[in-house]
Motif scaffolding. Structure first.
Motif, PDB file in Angstrom:
ATOM      1  N   ASN A   2      20.390  37.451 -41.324  1.00 17.24           N
ATOM      2  CA  ASN A   2      19.345  37.439 -40.307  1.00 17.24           C
ATOM      3  C   ASN A   2      18.222  36.513 -40.738  1.00 17.24           C
ATOM      4  OD1 ASN A   2      20.628  39.399 -38.682  1.00 17.24           O
ATOM      5  ND2 ASN A   2      19.792  41.037 -39.948  1.00 17.24           N
ATOM      6  N   ASN A   3      17.454  36.041 -39.780  1.00 14.91           N
ATOM      7  CA  ASN A   3      16.293  35.194 -40.052  1.00 14.91           C
ATOM      8  C   ASN A   3      15.053  36.064 -40.133  1.00 14.91           C
ATOM      9  OD1 ASN A   3      17.469  32.470 -39.869  1.00 14.91           O
ATOM     10  ND2 ASN A   3      17.926  33.099 -37.778  1.00 14.91           N
ATOM     11  N   TYR A   4      14.243  35.810 -41.157  1.00 17.43           N
ATOM     12  CA  TYR A   4      13.015  36.571 -41.372  1.00 17.43           C
ATOM     13  C   TYR A   4      11.862  35.645 -41.722  1.00 17.43           C
ATOM     14  CZ  TYR A   4      16.178  40.547 -41.855  1.00 17.43           C
ATOM     15  OH  TYR A   4      17.129  41.496 -41.633  1.00 17.43           O
ATOM     16  N   GLU A   5      10.649  36.180 -41.529  1.00 17.18           N
ATOM     17  CA  GLU A   5       9.444  35.494 -41.976  1.00 17.18           C
ATOM     18  C   GLU A   5       8.628  36.501 -42.773  1.00 17.18           C
ATOM     19  OE1 GLU A   5       7.010  32.363 -39.664  1.00 17.18           O
ATOM     20  OE2 GLU A   5       6.047  34.288 -39.259  1.00 17.18           O
ATOM     21  N   LEU A   6       8.225  36.118 -43.955  1.00 21.78           N
ATOM     22  CA  LEU A   6       7.431  36.969 -44.835  1.00 21.78           C
ATOM     23  C   LEU A   6       6.049  36.362 -44.989  1.00 21.78           C
ATOM     24  CD1 LEU A   6       7.058  39.175 -47.102  1.00 21.78           C
ATOM     25  CD2 LEU A   6       7.923  37.446 -48.686  1.00 21.78           C
ATOM     26  N   MET A   7       5.027  37.163 -44.716  1.00 21.55           N
ATOM     27  CA  MET A   7       3.660  36.735 -44.980  1.00 21.55           C
ATOM     28  C   MET A   7       3.083  37.668 -46.030  1.00 21.55           C
ATOM     29  SD  MET A   7       0.306  36.382 -42.592  1.00 21.55           S
ATOM     30  CE  MET A   7       0.415  34.653 -42.245  1.00 21.55           C
ATOM     31  N   VAL A   8       2.527  37.071 -47.072  1.00 20.66           N
ATOM     32  CA  VAL A   8       1.955  37.855 -48.169  1.00 20.66           C
ATOM     33  C   VAL A   8       0.518  37.419 -48.379  1.00 20.66           C
ATOM     34  CG1 VAL A   8       2.180  38.520 -50.577  1.00 20.66           C
ATOM     35  CG2 VAL A   8       4.211  37.936 -49.285  1.00 20.66           C
ATOM     36  N   ILE A   9      -0.367  38.386 -48.586  1.00 21.19           N
ATOM     37  CA  ILE A   9      -1.745  38.099 -48.980  1.00 21.19           C
ATOM     38  C   ILE A   9      -1.883  38.549 -50.429  1.00 21.19           C
ATOM     39  CG2 ILE A   9      -4.187  38.467 -48.528  1.00 21.19           C
ATOM     40  CD1 ILE A   9      -3.424  39.332 -45.697  1.00 21.19           C
ATOM     41  N   PHE A  10      -2.071  37.573 -51.300  1.00 25.72           N
ATOM     42  CA  PHE A  10      -2.262  37.851 -52.717  1.00 25.72           C
ATOM     43  C   PHE A  10      -3.741  37.994 -53.019  1.00 25.72           C
ATOM     44  CE2 PHE A  10       1.800  35.547 -52.683  1.00 25.72           C
ATOM     45  CZ  PHE A  10       2.586  36.389 -53.447  1.00 25.72           C
ATOM     46  N   THR A  11      -4.046  38.666 -54.111  1.00 23.41           N
ATOM     47  CA  THR A  11      -5.428  38.827 -54.548  1.00 23.41           C
ATOM     48  C   THR A  11      -6.035  37.457 -54.873  1.00 23.41           C
ATOM     49  OG1 THR A  11      -6.870  39.967 -56.115  1.00 23.41           O
ATOM     50  CG2 THR A  11      -4.746  39.256 -56.954  1.00 23.41           C
ATOM     51  N   PRO A  12      -7.295  37.238 -54.559  1.00 29.96           N
ATOM     52  CA  PRO A  12      -7.896  35.916 -54.756  1.00 29.96           C
ATOM     53  C   PRO A  12      -8.193  35.568 -56.221  1.00 29.96           C
ATOM     54  CG  PRO A  12      -9.537  37.428 -53.908  1.00 29.96           C
ATOM     55  CD  PRO A  12      -8.219  38.155 -53.897  1.00 29.96           C
ATOM     56  N   VAL A  13      -8.022  36.496 -57.132  1.00 36.31           N
ATOM     57  CA  VAL A  13      -8.337  36.227 -58.536  1.00 36.31           C
ATOM     58  C   VAL A  13      -7.202  35.524 -59.277  1.00 36.31           C
ATOM     59  CG1 VAL A  13     -10.003  38.110 -58.685  1.00 36.31           C
ATOM     60  CG2 VAL A  13      -7.618  38.528 -59.282  1.00 36.31           C
ATOM     61  N   LEU A  14      -6.072  35.270 -58.597  1.00 35.34           N
ATOM     62  CA  LEU A  14      -4.958  34.570 -59.244  1.00 35.34           C
ATOM     63  C   LEU A  14      -5.293  33.101 -59.466  1.00 35.34           C
ATOM     64  CD1 LEU A  14      -1.858  35.875 -57.225  1.00 35.34           C
ATOM     65  CD2 LEU A  14      -2.676  36.657 -59.429  1.00 35.34           C
ATOM     66  N   SER A  15      -4.859  32.581 -60.601  1.00 37.34           N
ATOM     67  CA  SER A  15      -5.003  31.143 -60.837  1.00 37.34           C
ATOM     68  C   SER A  15      -3.921  30.406 -60.052  1.00 37.34           C
ATOM     69  CB  SER A  15      -4.862  30.838 -62.333  1.00 37.34           C
ATOM     70  OG  SER A  15      -3.541  31.103 -62.749  1.00 37.34           O
ATOM     71  N   ASP A  16      -4.008  29.089 -59.982  1.00 36.33           N
ATOM     72  CA  ASP A  16      -2.999  28.308 -59.263  1.00 36.33           C
ATOM     73  C   ASP A  16      -1.609  28.524 -59.850  1.00 36.33           C
ATOM     74  OD1 ASP A  16      -4.744  27.249 -57.433  1.00 36.33           O
ATOM     75  OD2 ASP A  16      -5.073  25.381 -58.543  1.00 36.33           O
ATOM     76  N   GLU A  17      -1.523  28.585 -61.183  1.00 42.10           N
ATOM     77  CA  GLU A  17      -0.226  28.779 -61.829  1.00 42.10           C
ATOM     78  C   GLU A  17       0.361  30.151 -61.494  1.00 42.10           C
ATOM     79  OE1 GLU A  17      -3.019  27.954 -63.832  1.00 42.10           O
ATOM     80  OE2 GLU A  17      -2.611  25.814 -63.571  1.00 42.10           O
ATOM     81  N   GLU A  18      -0.487  31.190 -61.506  1.00 42.34           N
ATOM     82  CA  GLU A  18      -0.028  32.537 -61.189  1.00 42.34           C
ATOM     83  C   GLU A  18       0.395  32.644 -59.724  1.00 42.34           C
ATOM     84  OE1 GLU A  18      -2.727  35.220 -64.242  1.00 42.34           O
ATOM     85  OE2 GLU A  18      -3.614  34.518 -62.356  1.00 42.34           O
ATOM     86  N   PHE A  19      -0.345  31.965 -58.840  1.00 40.74           N
ATOM     87  CA  PHE A  19      -0.022  31.957 -57.415  1.00 40.74           C
ATOM     88  C   PHE A  19       1.336  31.288 -57.180  1.00 40.74           C
ATOM     89  CE2 PHE A  19      -1.100  30.035 -53.062  1.00 40.74           C
ATOM     90  CZ  PHE A  19      -0.763  31.187 -52.377  1.00 40.74           C
ATOM     91  N   LYS A  20       1.564  30.160 -57.834  1.00 37.98           N
ATOM     92  CA  LYS A  20       2.844  29.452 -57.705  1.00 37.98           C
ATOM     93  C   LYS A  20       3.987  30.260 -58.324  1.00 37.98           C
ATOM     94  CE  LYS A  20       0.810  24.917 -57.342  1.00 37.98           C
ATOM     95  NZ  LYS A  20       0.486  23.656 -57.985  1.00 37.98           N
ATOM     96  N   ALA A  21       3.702  30.932 -59.428  1.00 35.88           N
ATOM     97  CA  ALA A  21       4.732  31.764 -60.076  1.00 35.88           C
ATOM     98  C   ALA A  21       5.128  32.939 -59.180  1.00 35.88           C
ATOM     99  CB  ALA A  21       4.222  32.273 -61.414  1.00 35.88           C
ATOM    100  N   ALA A  22       4.152  33.526 -58.495  1.00 33.43           N
ATOM    101  CA  ALA A  22       4.447  34.636 -57.585  1.00 33.43           C
ATOM    102  C   ALA A  22       5.287  34.149 -56.407  1.00 33.43           C
ATOM    103  CB  ALA A  22       3.150  35.264 -57.086  1.00 33.43           C
ATOM    104  N   GLN A  23       4.975  32.967 -55.891  1.00 27.83           N
ATOM    105  CA  GLN A  23       5.760  32.390 -54.795  1.00 27.83           C
ATOM    106  C   GLN A  23       7.198  32.159 -55.243  1.00 27.83           C
ATOM    107  OE1 GLN A  23       3.896  28.815 -53.239  1.00 27.83           O
ATOM    108  NE2 GLN A  23       1.879  29.703 -53.501  1.00 27.83           N
ATOM    109  N   LYS A  24       7.332  31.591 -56.440  1.00 25.53           N
ATOM    110  CA  LYS A  24       8.661  31.300 -56.981  1.00 25.53           C
ATOM    111  C   LYS A  24       9.455  32.583 -57.207  1.00 25.53           C
ATOM    112  CE  LYS A  24      10.624  28.120 -60.322  1.00 25.53           C
ATOM    113  NZ  LYS A  24      10.357  27.223 -61.431  1.00 25.53           N
ATOM    114  N   LYS A  25       8.769  33.642 -57.631  1.00 26.69           N
ATOM    115  CA  LYS A  25       9.409  34.930 -57.886  1.00 26.69           C
ATOM    116  C   LYS A  25      10.071  35.466 -56.617  1.00 26.69           C
ATOM    117  CE  LYS A  25       8.038  39.696 -58.819  1.00 26.69           C
ATOM    118  NZ  LYS A  25       6.894  40.560 -59.141  1.00 26.69           N
ATOM    119  N   TYR A  26       9.351  35.446 -55.506  1.00 25.29           N
ATOM    120  CA  TYR A  26       9.898  35.994 -54.269  1.00 25.29           C
ATOM    121  C   TYR A  26      10.932  35.064 -53.640  1.00 25.29           C
ATOM    122  CZ  TYR A  26       6.547  39.645 -54.890  1.00 25.29           C
ATOM    123  OH  TYR A  26       5.849  40.707 -55.425  1.00 25.29           O
ATOM    124  N   ALA A  27      10.781  33.770 -53.814  1.00 26.67           N
ATOM    125  CA  ALA A  27      11.792  32.828 -53.330  1.00 26.67           C
ATOM    126  C   ALA A  27      13.093  33.011 -54.108  1.00 26.67           C
ATOM    127  CB  ALA A  27      11.286  31.403 -53.451  1.00 26.67           C
TER     128      ALA A  27
END
Length: 121
Positions: A2-27
């Motif tokens: 099935n086709n899905y769309e996921l929207m996530v709101i992460f906490t704003p205290v993440l650094s750019d590296e942590e934000f990218k790592a979280a994206q990569k984790k779910y992908a």
């Protein structure tokens, strides 16, 4: 699948590296169940409509993907366990939404542009 769309709101205290790592984790979680990530879009830091956990901003990220229907529960458990996630929403896309997203990504007029132009005039 099935086709899905996921929207996530992460906490704003993440650094750019942590934000990218979280994206990569779910992908990679999608890819681990033989799913396919169709499109990812990091919106970045946006204001929230109301405070969540005493935070007024959040890092938004949207991912469009295909996966088996039983995968959503596994994804939900991972998102709820992750302390950096403020909110999440998984939406199942019908064929019209998939077509609309493809047109929007390719730059083809979707019909909403005409409405916006007439309002401005």
């Amino acid at each position: 699948m099935n086709n899905y769309e996921l929207m996530v709101i992460f906490t704003p205290v993440l650094s750019d590296e942590e934000f990218k790592a979280a994206q990569k984790k779910y992908a990679s979680l999608v890819k681990s169940v033989k799913g396919e990530v169709i499109h990812e879009n990091a919106w970045g830091l946006k204001s929230l409509a109301y405070p969540i956990q005493k935070k007024t901003t959040g890092l938004y990220w949207v991912m469009e993907f295909t996966a088996p229907s039983d995968f959503n529960e596994k994804m939900k458990i991972q998102l709820l366990r992750d302390e950096s996630v403020l909110r999440h929403l998984v939406t199942r896309l019908d064929k019209y939404a998939v077509e609309y997203n493809e047109k929007k990504r390719s730059g083809v007029a979707t019909g909403k542009e005409k409405i916006a132009k007439t309002v401005e005039a």
